[in-house]
Design a protein around this motif. Structure first.
Motif: not given
Length: 267
Positions: A48-50, A56-58, A229-232
């Protein structure tokens, strides 16, 4: 204010699923942005962080600029022609957006809570990187102590871990190495409402941390800042007999995403 004069801050709320976030009483941060249900690009912290490091975000389904990169992206590495533009574009061949911000003469800072942030895959390229374990208060202190010493604009990533198992907060906590997701027992204990309630409480604690973080940015940093602000990824609490994360399930993919500006107007 132009994109190259603006700070960028990404905060990932580790393992926080969308419905947990919706249930949590978080008046401060929810008042800052219209958070939307987005879909993660990975099922655990590393991929997700990569993906985030590639710009490329959520993403949401609706064609909303910045929330859906096919409408307009926040960050894009210019490796191919596309029909939409972006707020910040990096040259083709750039390794990731961290390298891209370094090339734009930004100060790049990372602060991570989870064990993956000991790994070079998630720390390489930052001018300063701090692994803190789960300790949002300390992370905010490190952020301001570090940022106060620089003059150039910054790109920063903070990974909060309070919403990750064991869902504890208010002190330094080493991430558990014995999570259900690693055990993969698949023994059906039913839906763990108590565990979800603990994640909701952790979200509510983080709202206090966000209050301090954002208020201090507003008061002490004169240059404009774009905050993401997001969750991975999310978490399973027993759906279909599944617990934890690191595998595909709808509840692991559904995450919150909010974007807003402080002291600027460029979005």
């Amino acid at each position: 204010m132009k994109e190259f004069e603006t700070n960028y801050l990404i905060v990932t709320i580790d393992s926080c699923r969308w419905d947990t976030f919706c249930s949590a009483n978080m008046p401060y941060i929810k008042g800052k942005s219209s958070f939307r249900k987005a879909y993660s690009q990975g099922t655990y912290t590393l991929p997700s962080h990569k993906s985030i490091y590639q710009g490329i975000l959520p993403s949401v389904y609706e064609k909303i600029p910045y929330y859906n990169r096919f409408a307009k992206s926040l960050f894009r590495i210019n490796n191919r022609e596309v029909a939409t533009n972006s707020l910040v574009t990096f040259r083709g061949g750039t390794k990731n957006i961290i390298e891209g911000f370094n090339e734009k003469k930004y100060f790049t800072l990372g602060i991570g809570a989870m064990e993956w942030f000991r790994h070079i895959e998630l720390t390489d390229g930052f001018q300063k990187f701090f692994y803190t374990a789960i300790n949002a208060k300390k992370q905010c202190e490190i952020f301001f102590e570090t940022i106060s010493k620089i003059k150039e604009p910054f790109f920063a990533l903070i990974n909060f871990g309070e919403t990750h198992e064991p869902y504890e907060y208010g002190r330094q906590i080493e991430p558990t190495l014995n999570s259900r997701s690693r055990m993969r027992s698949f023994i059906n204990y039913g839906f763990l409402q108590d565990e979800m309630n603990k994640q909701i409480s952790a979200c509510e604690y983080l709202d206090l941390m966000f209050t301090d973080l954002i208020c201090n940015i507003e008061k002490t940093i004169s240059r404009g800042t774009v905050v993401i602000i997001c969750s991975d990824h999310g978490e399973c609490f027993g759906e279909d007999g599944l617990y934890g994360h690191g595998f595909y399930h709808q509840k692991i993919i559904e995450v919150p995403l909010g974007i807003f500006e402080i002291n600027c107007k460029i979005l």
